[in-house]
Design a protein around this motif. Structure first.
Motif, PDB file in Angstrom:
ATOM      1  N   ALA A   1     -11.232   6.131   3.641  1.00 18.06           N
ATOM      2  CA  ALA A   1     -12.538   5.091   3.725  1.00 18.06           C
ATOM      3  C   ALA A   1     -13.009   4.447   2.332  1.00 18.06           C
ATOM      4  CB  ALA A   1     -13.857   5.840   4.302  1.00 18.06           C
ATOM      5  N   GLN A   2     -12.568   5.434   1.277  1.00 22.84           N
ATOM      6  CA  GLN A   2     -12.951   4.968  -0.054  1.00 22.84           C
ATOM      7  C   GLN A   2     -11.892   3.982  -0.446  1.00 22.84           C
ATOM      8  OE1 GLN A   2     -12.636   8.129  -3.090  1.00 22.84           O
ATOM      9  NE2 GLN A   2     -13.974   7.103  -4.405  1.00 22.84           N
ATOM     10  N   VAL A   3     -10.837   3.798   0.041  1.00 25.40           N
ATOM     11  CA  VAL A   3      -9.739   2.873  -0.579  1.00 25.40           C
ATOM     12  C   VAL A   3      -9.365   1.664   0.287  1.00 25.40           C
ATOM     13  CG1 VAL A   3      -8.526   4.458  -1.887  1.00 25.40           C
ATOM     14  CG2 VAL A   3      -7.714   4.034   0.345  1.00 25.40           C
ATOM     15  N   LYS A   4     -10.130   1.874   1.681  1.00 22.47           N
ATOM     16  CA  LYS A   4      -9.764   0.969   2.595  1.00 22.47           C
ATOM     17  C   LYS A   4     -10.185  -0.437   2.194  1.00 22.47           C
ATOM     18  CE  LYS A   4      -9.608   0.408   7.559  1.00 22.47           C
ATOM     19  NZ  LYS A   4     -10.160   1.284   8.786  1.00 22.47           N
ATOM     20  N   PRO A   5     -11.171  -0.772   1.647  1.00 22.15           N
ATOM     21  CA  PRO A   5     -11.675  -2.422   1.049  1.00 22.15           C
ATOM     22  C   PRO A   5     -10.669  -2.710   0.141  1.00 22.15           C
ATOM     23  CG  PRO A   5     -13.597  -0.775   0.994  1.00 22.15           C
ATOM     24  CD  PRO A   5     -12.154   0.002   1.207  1.00 22.15           C
ATOM     25  N   PHE A   6      -9.874  -2.164  -0.517  1.00 20.47           N
ATOM     26  CA  PHE A   6      -8.932  -2.476  -1.489  1.00 20.47           C
ATOM     27  C   PHE A   6      -7.404  -2.717  -1.211  1.00 20.47           C
ATOM     28  CE2 PHE A   6     -12.332   0.027  -2.871  1.00 20.47           C
ATOM     29  CZ  PHE A   6     -13.057  -0.756  -3.585  1.00 20.47           C
ATOM     30  N   ILE A   7      -6.982  -2.305  -0.018  1.00 17.58           N
ATOM     31  CA  ILE A   7      -5.712  -2.315   0.366  1.00 17.58           C
ATOM     32  C   ILE A   7      -5.385  -3.479   1.060  1.00 17.58           C
ATOM     33  CG2 ILE A   7      -5.616   0.241   0.380  1.00 17.58           C
ATOM     34  CD1 ILE A   7      -5.700   0.146   3.386  1.00 17.58           C
TER      35      ILE A   7
ATOM     36  N   PHE B   1       0.672  -1.103  -0.043  1.00 23.90           N
ATOM     37  CA  PHE B   1      -0.075   0.008   0.135  1.00 23.90           C
ATOM     38  C   PHE B   1       0.902   1.325   0.048  1.00 23.90           C
ATOM     39  CE2 PHE B   1      -3.052   2.688   2.745  1.00 23.90           C
ATOM     40  CZ  PHE B   1      -3.654   3.230   1.525  1.00 23.90           C
ATOM     41  N   VAL B   2       0.931   1.977  -1.064  1.00 22.48           N
ATOM     42  CA  VAL B   2       1.936   2.812  -1.266  1.00 22.48           C
ATOM     43  C   VAL B   2       1.000   4.348  -1.737  1.00 22.48           C
ATOM     44  CG1 VAL B   2       3.861   3.899  -2.600  1.00 22.48           C
ATOM     45  CG2 VAL B   2       3.658   1.558  -2.139  1.00 22.48           C
ATOM     46  N   VAL B   3       1.149   5.460  -0.992  1.00 19.60           N
ATOM     47  CA  VAL B   3       0.152   6.702  -1.338  1.00 19.60           C
ATOM     48  C   VAL B   3       1.176   7.848  -1.622  1.00 19.60           C
ATOM     49  CG1 VAL B   3      -1.247   8.350  -0.389  1.00 19.60           C
ATOM     50  CG2 VAL B   3      -1.549   5.888   0.451  1.00 19.60           C
ATOM     51  N   ILE B   4       0.696   8.295  -2.759  1.00 13.68           N
ATOM     52  CA  ILE B   4       1.262   9.686  -3.118  1.00 13.68           C
ATOM     53  C   ILE B   4       0.331  10.757  -2.941  1.00 13.68           C
ATOM     54  CG2 ILE B   4       2.128  11.216  -5.062  1.00 13.68           C
ATOM     55  CD1 ILE B   4       2.482   8.612  -6.431  1.00 13.68           C
ATOM     56  N   CYS B   5       0.676  11.620  -1.792  1.00 19.78           N
ATOM     57  CA  CYS B   5      -0.561  12.784  -1.388  1.00 19.78           C
ATOM     58  C   CYS B   5       0.050  13.976  -1.610  1.00 19.78           C
ATOM     59  CB  CYS B   5      -0.918  12.410   0.031  1.00 19.78           C
ATOM     60  SG  CYS B   5       0.300  12.870   1.269  1.00 19.78           S
ATOM     61  N   GLY B   6      -0.502  15.129  -1.625  1.00 16.58           N
ATOM     62  CA  GLY B   6      -0.418  16.410  -1.689  1.00 16.58           C
ATOM     63  C   GLY B   6      -1.544  17.130  -2.236  1.00 16.58           C
TER      64      GLY B   6
ATOM     65  N   GLY C   1      -3.882   4.293   7.323  1.00 21.05           N
ATOM     66  CA  GLY C   1      -3.879   3.108   6.611  1.00 21.05           C
ATOM     67  C   GLY C   1      -2.971   1.860   7.039  1.00 21.05           C
ATOM     68  N   ASP C   2      -3.455   0.626   7.211  1.00 23.19           N
ATOM     69  CA  ASP C   2      -2.515  -0.277   7.429  1.00 23.19           C
ATOM     70  C   ASP C   2      -1.472  -0.463   6.554  1.00 23.19           C
ATOM     71  OD1 ASP C   2      -4.054  -0.991   9.728  1.00 23.19           O
ATOM     72  OD2 ASP C   2      -5.087  -2.555   8.731  1.00 23.19           O
ATOM     73  N   ASP C   3      -0.095  -0.761   6.821  1.00 24.07           N
ATOM     74  CA  ASP C   3       1.050  -1.017   6.223  1.00 24.07           C
ATOM     75  C   ASP C   3       1.263   0.357   5.030  1.00 24.07           C
ATOM     76  OD1 ASP C   3       1.426  -3.359   7.207  1.00 24.07           O
ATOM     77  OD2 ASP C   3       0.232  -4.395   6.149  1.00 24.07           O
ATOM     78  N   CYS C   4       0.667   1.530   5.271  1.00 23.17           N
ATOM     79  CA  CYS C   4       0.850   2.571   4.503  1.00 23.17           C
ATOM     80  C   CYS C   4       2.059   3.172   4.442  1.00 23.17           C
ATOM     81  CB  CYS C   4      -0.282   3.644   4.721  1.00 23.17           C
ATOM     82  SG  CYS C   4      -0.129   4.903   3.742  1.00 23.17           S
ATOM     83  N   VAL C   5       2.758   3.394   3.360  1.00 22.63           N
ATOM     84  CA  VAL C   5       3.787   4.108   2.962  1.00 22.63           C
ATOM     85  C   VAL C   5       3.395   5.397   2.093  1.00 22.63           C
ATOM     86  CG1 VAL C   5       6.143   4.334   2.095  1.00 22.63           C
ATOM     87  CG2 VAL C   5       5.719   2.173   3.170  1.00 22.63           C
ATOM     88  N   GLN C   6       3.590   6.634   2.902  1.00 21.44           N
ATOM     89  CA  GLN C   6       3.120   7.804   2.256  1.00 21.44           C
ATOM     90  C   GLN C   6       4.073   8.749   1.763  1.00 21.44           C
ATOM     91  OE1 GLN C   6      -0.952   9.570   3.053  1.00 21.44           O
ATOM     92  NE2 GLN C   6       0.394  11.089   4.281  1.00 21.44           N
ATOM     93  N   LEU C   7       4.169   9.127   0.548  1.00 21.95           N
ATOM     94  CA  LEU C   7       5.147   9.945  -0.222  1.00 21.95           C
ATOM     95  C   LEU C   7       4.280  11.476  -0.120  1.00 21.95           C
ATOM     96  CD1 LEU C   7       7.850  10.764  -1.449  1.00 21.95           C
ATOM     97  CD2 LEU C   7       6.761  10.056  -3.499  1.00 21.95           C
ATOM     98  N   ARG C   8       4.682  12.423   0.320  1.00 19.72           N
ATOM     99  CA  ARG C   8       4.179  13.804   0.366  1.00 19.72           C
ATOM    100  C   ARG C   8       4.755  14.628  -0.863  1.00 19.72           C
ATOM    101  NH1 ARG C   8       0.988  17.632   3.430  1.00 19.72           N
ATOM    102  NH2 ARG C   8       1.568  19.524   3.000  1.00 19.72           N
TER     103      ARG C   8
ATOM    104  N   LEU D   1      -2.396  -1.991  -8.783  1.00 19.00           N
ATOM    105  CA  LEU D   1      -3.585  -1.680  -8.630  1.00 19.00           C
ATOM    106  C   LEU D   1      -3.518   0.017  -8.479  1.00 19.00           C
ATOM    107  CD1 LEU D   1      -6.788  -1.289  -8.855  1.00 19.00           C
ATOM    108  CD2 LEU D   1      -6.640  -2.141  -6.322  1.00 19.00           C
ATOM    109  N   VAL D   2      -3.678   0.970  -9.527  1.00 15.69           N
ATOM    110  CA  VAL D   2      -3.527   2.171  -9.239  1.00 15.69           C
ATOM    111  C   VAL D   2      -4.867   2.874  -9.086  1.00 15.69           C
ATOM    112  CG1 VAL D   2      -2.817   4.321 -10.539  1.00 15.69           C
ATOM    113  CG2 VAL D   2      -1.614   2.442 -10.875  1.00 15.69           C
ATOM    114  N   LEU D   3      -4.971   3.489  -7.650  1.00 12.73           N
ATOM    115  CA  LEU D   3      -6.237   3.991  -7.583  1.00 12.73           C
ATOM    116  C   LEU D   3      -6.017   5.475  -7.371  1.00 12.73           C
ATOM    117  CD1 LEU D   3      -7.624   1.836  -4.782  1.00 12.73           C
ATOM    118  CD2 LEU D   3      -8.054   1.590  -7.210  1.00 12.73           C
ATOM    119  N   ASP D   4      -6.711   6.275  -8.690  1.00 13.96           N
ATOM    120  CA  ASP D   4      -6.298   7.681  -8.609  1.00 13.96           C
ATOM    121  C   ASP D   4      -7.430   8.637  -7.916  1.00 13.96           C
ATOM    122  OD1 ASP D   4      -4.742   9.866  -9.492  1.00 13.96           O
ATOM    123  OD2 ASP D   4      -5.363   9.704 -11.527  1.00 13.96           O
TER     124      ASP D   4
END
Length: 921
Positions: free
Chosen positions: A380-386, A284-289, A405-412, A371-374
């Motif tokens: 809550a919207q992505v929790k069922p898929f991670i 589970f990898v997140v790009i936020c900003g 989120g569980d096991d989340c690595v987030q890149l700001r 899986l790319v979820l843009d």
């Protein structure tokens, strides 16, 4: 360092002596060791005398009731040095080391519970950075030694918890250690083993990859034996069967032709999704900003780079969480799209959401899928898929933080650097067009905040108008009122992108979201570089706790950037967007509260930082500000808030509301002493000119009178004596008109000081004596002390040296009685000056040497550089060439940093005189 009582240990160098004595409690520390520990290999000439002074200060601090003839019992002189009569068990550093040794012994003997207790006792003694704020080579060395011991203790505790079978208790601290010490291998090793002990093998392998890439990039080395051994332990329990073949989807959007930059981010994401060796990708990898920062473009770019790692396919779904006027996808819609993407017929997609989820999970078993979820709206919207099986990676982009989120690595994701943004514009509109106006290109990048969306729109505008130069577009964007309108081209628009984020908050059913949306609208009122919780509380009129929650919520939504704790920064484009959110009728009250808060806080800081100066508290304001417990705290606040206070003052004085403008003038007037001490020449002049304009607009003669003095100070520091003199005359004229005797004597004093710089000592003396007459009449101690100082300097200029000495003695006695540190140092520098004129350089050197540190401590750069120039002269006259050279160089550096032509000339003259002496020697 002492645990049983709190004692004021005095100035920093005196604290350093305590540290040396306490570290060797019960043993003699020689005078030479103390001097070396304070100043290293180049101690000042006054080092020995300074040590004596500090020792005397410590004795007074430790034994305040000791009689003058009673020998000291705590700090005694012995065998050429000093001895602190203290048991080592009373010094935290000694106790810490002893507990650490006991824990090591317990670990070797198998008493793990005892070792854990000892480590806990040791770490409980830690109160933050060791010897914080204490200067000198000894303190630096001891600080490094204690920090290493602290790290050893933290690692030992984590290791002991692992050996006791309690790995989950070690995780939080190990994550923190890895973050704070990324080049230290032991925390990585322990963290891997702790994750392995918790059954979180994938994370453990990710940690290894993080360590491997960091060590390679920063040090050019491979992981050491300990890390490799931990890696082997994790791999041994991580067998994986081969995945069966299945329908292979290829749904990624096309990669951008003009994708530039983001090298570090790309490497980081690739290391997570395509790790080294046979390790699985991070799940589970997140790009936020913030909106428009390029999250989706980066996600798609990286997904293309790693697609070979996912032979079972790549799925892409736009979740519409940030799409204006379009509802976001529901969980069932997302499951349906994903199931169809891997070959599930429409008729086989369950209508029930839980059944669709179960089918999705079963189809993923043993697969290697990306899986790319843009554009996710929230977690809550992505929790069922991670929660996907091993080998499946989920890459998500969102304007919100999904770090929970569980096991989340987030890149700001941050805005593009100037170099990256320039490369992007070059590819969009042509390198020749950009290179022809590099300065304008840089301005354009800054006006776009480095946001790729804004830059892409700007590029599209230039492409559509080939006759426009880059400067032509830049000039249109400079007008803040039209900038967001200019950043629109076709379907691309910065305003609509920002609006989507704000509308999501404003339309949310959660109270905190609504509060955050309203606070952003209020923040749009302020044209300041950043805002604190206190200032935002004044703006909103709410409770500090609620306001801080709302600010943090805006950070999670990436509409604010967090800075230092309690400080927040909006990008300019966000601020311009927010400025249009609040109805015009609702702006006055919050702006009055906030400008009033800034004014009252500035006044409190000025008064606390130096109570012996007379600070302008005009006009009266019905507002609340913050208080300060010490001069150091007040000065630190002024240093930190200076840019914000100046921006708030200028904004408020330009406001059409008279009350807001008057409060803005209150900020500017309260900053006078701070700006003068910090030698803010341009700031004093621009603020003085704005204050003059504001006073004229409001018809407020008091503001106008004070503005003359403010502007004159800036011109004085600039060396523009003629214009400075005119402003002081304006100050004197209005003071007399208003019958303000205090400001009348103040204007006389300032005229005298200006005339001195103009080499008109006789006229200066007349004004100084006039000031003293009025100051004595109205019982103004600060005014009389300044009058005596300037009169003495005028006497020096006239060659009336004995009169100057008498005047200085009288003034210094008054400053001593009042405890006025600034005037004490200035009288001392003037005394050194007159001693030089009398041909007594040895006495002048002693006086000036004792004055230099106090001059630096009060933060008045003009007094410091004046002292340095005279020290250089005294040493030159005494033939102490080395010291004279050092002081003259220090004076030159400081004068250049101040931007003072006057002091640069004086320092240069002294350096040249020294060089001439060397030639003739």
């Amino acid at each position: 360092m002492f645990r049983d009582a709190e004692i004021d240990l005095g100035p920093p160098l005196q604290q350093a002596i305590v540290a040396m004595l306490a570290t060797r409690a019960g043993r003699v520390v020689t005078l030479g060791q103390l001097i070396q520990g304070l100043w290293g290999e180049t101690p000042p000439a006054s080092a020995t005398q300074s040590v004596y002074t500090y020792i005397a200060g410590l004795r007074r601090a430790f034994e305040p009731g000791r009689g003058r003839r009673e020998p000291p019992s705590m700090v005694s002189r012995s065998s050429g040095g000093y001895l602190l009569r203290l048991d080592p068990s009373q010094v935290d550093a000694h106790v810490f080391a002893a507990r650490l040794d006991a824990a090591a012994q317990g670990g070797r003997s198998g008493d793990l519970d005892g070792a854990l207790r000892d480590l806990g006792e040791a770490l409980s003694l830690w109160r933050g950075p060791a010897l914080s704020g204490v200067p000198g080579p000894f303190a630096e060395s001891e600080r490094a030694r204690l920090e290493q011991l602290h790290l050893t203790a933290l690692e030992a505790r984590a290791d002991t918890l692992l050996r006791l079978g309690r790995p989950e208790e070690a995780l939080s601290e190990l994550y923190d250690l890895v973050h704070r010490h990324p080049l230290r291998e032991r925390p990585y090793e322990l963290l891997m083993l702790a994750l392995h002990g918790c059954g979180r093998q994938a994370e453990a392998l990710t940690v290894f990859e993080q360590a491997r890439s960091t060590l390679a990039e920063e040090l050019g080395i491979d992981p050491g034996e300990g890390l490799r051994r931990a890696h082997g332990v994790v791999l041994a329990s991580d067998e994986r069967p081969a995945a069966p073949s299945r329908t292979v989807p290829r749904q990624l959007p096309g990669d951008l032709m003009v994708f530039v930059g983001r090298t570090r981010e790309t490497v980081r994401l690739k290391s997570l999704l395509d790790p080294w060796g046979d390790e699985p990708p991070h799940p589970f990898v997140v790009i936020c900003g913030p909106p428009g920062v390029g999250k989706s473009a980066l996600a798609v770019h990286v997904a293309h780079l790693v697609r070979e790692r996912f032979p079972d396919g790549q799925l892409y779904v736009n979740l519409r969480g940030g799409t204006p006027n379009v509802p976001r996808l529901s969980t069932h819609e997302i499951f349906s799209r994903l199931l169809r993407g891997i070959g599930t017929p429409d008729s086989s997609v369950p209508e029930d959401e839980d059944e669709a989820a179960a089918l999705w999970r079963s189809r993923l078993q043993d697969g290697r899928l990306l899986l790319v979820l843009d554009n996710a709206a929230d977690l809550a919207q992505v929790k069922p898929f991670i929660s996907a099986p091993r080998g499946v990676a989920v890459l998500v982009t969102s304007r919100e933080s999904l770090a929970a989120g569980d096991d989340c690595v987030q890149l700001r994701l941050q805005p593009l650097s100037d170099a990256e943004a320039t490369a992007m514009l070059s590819k969009l509109v042509g390198a020749d067009r950009v290179a022809a106006e590099l300065d304008q290109t840089t301005r354009l990048i800054r006006l776009c905040d480095g946001f790729p969306l804004a830059l892409r729109v700007a590029g599209a505008r230039l492409i559509d108008r080939p006759d426009w130069t880059v400067g032509a577009l830049t000039s249109r964007l400079t007008d803040e009122r039209r900038r967001l309108r200019e950043l629109e081209s076709g379907d691309l628009a910065v305003r609509s992108s920002l609006a989507a984020s704000w509308n999501a908050l404003n339309g949310s059913a959660r109270d905190i979201d609504g509060e955050a949306a309203h606070l952003l609208a209020l923040l749009g009122l302020l044209h300041v570089p950043d805002v604190t919780v206190e200032a935002a509380t004044a703006l909103s009129g709410g409770a500090p706790f609620d306001v801080e929650r709302a600010l943090e919520r805006l950070c999670d939504a990436h509409l604010l950037d967090p800075g230092e704790p309690g400080r927040y920064h909006p990008h300019d484009l966000v601020r311009l967007f927010a400025a249009d959110l609040l109805p015009p009728g609702e702006r006055i009250a919050p702006l009055k509260r906030t400008i009033g808060y800034y004014a009252q806080s500035t006044r409190a800081a000025a008064l606390t930082s130096d109570p012996h100066r007379v600070h302008c508290l005009y006009p009266e304001l019905d507002a609340q500000g913050r208080g300060f417990d010490s001069a150091e705290e007040a000065r630190a606040w002024l240093r930190t808030e200076e840019a914000t206070l100046l921006a708030a003052a200028h904004q408020a004085m330009a406001d059409p509301d008279d009350d807001i403008a008057r409060a803005g003038a209150g900020i500017g007037l309260a900053l006078w002493w701070y700006q003068q001490g910090a030698y803010r020449v341009a700031g004093l002049i621009s603020l003085g000119e704005r204050l003059l304009a504001t006073g004229a607009r409001l018809g407020d003669q008091v503001i106008t009178m004070e503005a003359h003095a403010h502007l004159a100070t800036g011109l004085y520091l600039k060396g523009d004596w003629a214009r400075c003199y005119e402003q002081h005359e304006g100050h004197l004229r209005l003071a007399r008109l208003l019958g303000d005797r205090f400001n009348e004597q103040r204007a006389h004093g300032n005229l005298a000081g200006t005339l001195l710089k103009w080499d008109r000592s006789a006229e200066a003396l007349e004004h100084a004596l006039a000031q003293r007459v009025i100051a004595r009449e109205i019982a103004s101690g600060p005014g009389e002390r300044y009058a005596l100082l300037v009169a003495a300097r005028a006497c020096i200029g006239l060659g009336r040296l004995e009169e100057a000495v008498r005047t200085l003695e009288e003034g210094a006695a008054m400053a001593d009685q009042a405890g006025d540190t600034l005037r004490q140092t200035e009288f001392a520098v003037a005394r050194g000056d007159v001693l030089l004129e009398l041909g007594r350089p040895d006495e002048a050197l002693a006086v000036l040497t004792a004055t230099l540190e106090p001059a630096r401590a009060i933060g008045m750069k003009m007094t410091e550089v004046s002292c340095l120039v005279r020290l250089a002269r005294a040493c030159r006259l005494l033939g102490r060439t080395g010291e004279a050279t050092r002081y003259s160089i220090e004076a030159l550096v400081l004068a250049e940093r101040m931007g003072s032509a006057y002091w640069l000339q004086r320092a240069t003259e002294e350096r040249d005189a020294l060089a001439q002496r060397s030639v003739h020697a």
